[in-house]
Design a protein around this motif. Structure first.
Motif, PDB file in Angstrom:
ATOM      1  N   ALA A  25       0.851  -1.211  -0.051  1.00 13.97           N
ATOM      2  CA  ALA A  25      -0.002   0.119  -0.070  1.00 13.97           C
ATOM      3  C   ALA A  25       0.890   1.244   0.112  1.00 13.97           C
ATOM      4  O   ALA A  25       1.740   1.333   0.636  1.00 13.97           O
ATOM      5  N   PHE A  26       0.583   2.202  -0.902  1.00 10.29           N
ATOM      6  CA  PHE A  26       1.365   3.369  -0.947  1.00 10.29           C
ATOM      7  C   PHE A  26       0.233   4.798  -0.918  1.00 10.29           C
ATOM      8  O   PHE A  26      -0.657   4.554  -1.539  1.00 10.29           O
ATOM      9  N   VAL A  27       0.621   5.689  -0.098  1.00 10.93           N
ATOM     10  CA  VAL A  27       0.244   7.015  -0.353  1.00 10.93           C
ATOM     11  C   VAL A  27       0.506   7.832  -1.381  1.00 10.93           C
ATOM     12  O   VAL A  27       1.982   8.046  -1.472  1.00 10.93           O
ATOM     13  N   LEU A  28      -0.273   8.101  -2.426  1.00  5.37           N
ATOM     14  CA  LEU A  28       0.061   8.760  -3.546  1.00  5.37           C
ATOM     15  C   LEU A  28      -0.977   9.798  -4.005  1.00  5.37           C
ATOM     16  O   LEU A  28      -2.193   9.563  -3.962  1.00  5.37           O
ATOM     17  N   ASP A  29      -0.450  11.268  -4.021  1.00  2.36           N
ATOM     18  CA  ASP A  29      -0.971  12.239  -4.201  1.00  2.36           C
ATOM     19  C   ASP A  29      -2.348  12.374  -3.228  1.00  2.36           C
ATOM     20  O   ASP A  29      -3.547  12.685  -3.764  1.00  2.36           O
ATOM     21  N   GLY A  30      -2.336  12.002  -2.134  1.00  2.00           N
ATOM     22  CA  GLY A  30      -3.469  12.190  -1.056  1.00  2.00           C
ATOM     23  C   GLY A  30      -4.308  10.996  -1.083  1.00  2.00           C
ATOM     24  O   GLY A  30      -5.110  10.777  -0.202  1.00  2.00           O
ATOM     25  N   GLY A  31      -4.015   9.858  -1.798  1.00  2.00           N
ATOM     26  CA  GLY A  31      -4.908   8.804  -1.959  1.00  2.00           C
ATOM     27  C   GLY A  31      -4.038   7.508  -1.780  1.00  2.00           C
ATOM     28  O   GLY A  31      -3.115   7.444  -1.401  1.00  2.00           O
ATOM     29  N   LEU A  32      -4.811   6.291  -1.744  1.00  2.00           N
ATOM     30  CA  LEU A  32      -3.974   5.092  -1.448  1.00  2.00           C
ATOM     31  C   LEU A  32      -3.889   4.167  -2.979  1.00  2.00           C
ATOM     32  O   LEU A  32      -5.117   4.164  -3.658  1.00  2.00           O
ATOM     33  N   SER A  33      -2.708   3.660  -3.294  1.00  2.00           N
ATOM     34  CA  SER A  33      -2.542   2.929  -4.039  1.00  2.00           C
ATOM     35  C   SER A  33      -2.054   1.562  -3.613  1.00  2.00           C
ATOM     36  O   SER A  33      -1.084   1.438  -2.879  1.00  2.00           O
ATOM     37  N   ILE A  34      -2.583   0.437  -4.012  1.00  2.00           N
ATOM     38  CA  ILE A  34      -2.380  -0.937  -3.408  1.00  2.00           C
ATOM     39  C   ILE A  34      -2.348  -2.087  -4.405  1.00  2.00           C
ATOM     40  O   ILE A  34      -2.918  -1.759  -5.563  1.00  2.00           O
ATOM     41  N   ALA A  35      -1.541  -2.730  -4.135  1.00  2.00           N
ATOM     42  CA  ALA A  35      -1.518  -4.000  -4.963  1.00  2.00           C
ATOM     43  C   ALA A  35      -1.476  -5.248  -4.060  1.00  2.00           C
ATOM     44  O   ALA A  35      -0.882  -5.420  -2.654  1.00  2.00           O
ATOM     45  N   PHE A  36      -2.359  -6.290  -4.530  1.00  2.00           N
ATOM     46  CA  PHE A  36      -2.462  -7.402  -3.442  1.00  2.00           C
ATOM     47  C   PHE A  36      -2.616  -8.581  -4.281  1.00  2.00           C
ATOM     48  O   PHE A  36      -2.925  -8.829  -5.654  1.00  2.00           O
ATOM     49  N   MET A  37      -2.419  -9.718  -3.575  1.00  2.00           N
ATOM     50  CA  MET A  37      -2.639 -11.108  -3.995  1.00  2.00           C
ATOM     51  C   MET A  37      -3.750 -11.698  -3.258  1.00  2.00           C
ATOM     52  O   MET A  37      -3.705 -12.024  -1.804  1.00  2.00           O
ATOM     53  N   MET A  90     -12.941   4.376  -4.623  1.00  2.00           N
ATOM     54  CA  MET A  90     -12.206   2.863  -4.873  1.00  2.00           C
ATOM     55  C   MET A  90     -10.781   2.812  -5.094  1.00  2.00           C
ATOM     56  O   MET A  90     -10.296   1.786  -4.932  1.00  2.00           O
ATOM     57  N   GLY A  91     -10.175   3.723  -5.155  1.00  2.00           N
ATOM     58  CA  GLY A  91      -8.528   3.963  -5.210  1.00  2.00           C
ATOM     59  C   GLY A  91      -8.196   3.214  -6.429  1.00  2.00           C
ATOM     60  O   GLY A  91      -8.876   2.830  -7.219  1.00  2.00           O
ATOM     61  N   SER A  92      -6.922   2.876  -6.271  1.00  2.00           N
ATOM     62  CA  SER A  92      -6.113   2.116  -7.478  1.00  2.00           C
ATOM     63  C   SER A  92      -5.986   0.847  -6.936  1.00  2.00           C
ATOM     64  O   SER A  92      -5.010   1.119  -5.828  1.00  2.00           O
ATOM     65  N   ALA A  93      -6.122  -0.047  -7.393  1.00  2.64           N
ATOM     66  CA  ALA A  93      -5.676  -1.404  -6.884  1.00  2.64           C
ATOM     67  C   ALA A  93      -5.264  -2.314  -7.855  1.00  2.64           C
ATOM     68  O   ALA A  93      -5.741  -2.488  -9.199  1.00  2.64           O
ATOM     69  N   THR A  94      -4.295  -3.112  -7.785  1.00  5.81           N
ATOM     70  CA  THR A  94      -3.885  -3.979  -8.842  1.00  5.81           C
ATOM     71  C   THR A  94      -3.736  -5.372  -7.992  1.00  5.81           C
ATOM     72  O   THR A  94      -3.547  -5.600  -7.227  1.00  5.81           O
ATOM     73  N   GLU A  95      -4.521  -6.465  -8.779  1.00  2.49           N
ATOM     74  CA  GLU A  95      -4.498  -7.835  -8.237  1.00  2.49           C
ATOM     75  C   GLU A  95      -3.754  -8.698  -9.118  1.00  2.49           C
ATOM     76  O   GLU A  95      -3.882  -8.680 -10.269  1.00  2.49           O
ATOM     77  N   ARG A  96      -2.811  -9.239  -8.380  1.00  9.48           N
ATOM     78  CA  ARG A  96      -2.105 -10.299  -9.144  1.00  9.48           C
ATOM     79  C   ARG A  96      -2.715 -11.489  -8.944  1.00  9.48           C
ATOM     80  O   ARG A  96      -3.186 -11.944  -8.057  1.00  9.48           O
TER      81      ARG A  96
END
Length: 98
Positions: A25-37, A90-96
């Protein structure tokens, strides 16, 4: 080229080939960007993970601010419940794939 500020690996997983990273999880431009499996067979395990993260965060606030652990946890839970009821983004999420 500089990259994002990242957390170090927890000492108990360093060098372990059987450890699997499930969330970034990263804070980016005041929002949250996540990558998860997905990683878990049952979805309720994500509830356990989220509670564990909330408790760690509450402890950090109690050490590093004027909040008690209980106050910080209460605020975290209040926001969680608010976001469940009415998502603000809904933020930015990447699912692997698993």
């Amino acid at each position: 080229m500089a990259g994002p500020k990242q957390q170090p690996l927890p000492p108990d997983v360093e060098g372990r080939e059987d450890a699997t990273e499930v969330l970034r999880a990263f804070v980016l431009d005041g929002g949250l960007s996540i990558a998860f499996m997905r990683a878990f067979e049952e979805p309720e395990m994500w509830g356990l993970l989220l509670v564990d993260i909330a408790r760690h965060a509450a402890r950090a606030y109690s050490r590093e601010s004027n909040y008690t652990e209980d106050e910080a946890l209460e605020r975290i839970v209040e926001m969680f419940e608010s976001e469940i009821a009415r998502p603000s983004d809904m933020g930015s999420a990447t699912e692997r794939p698993q």
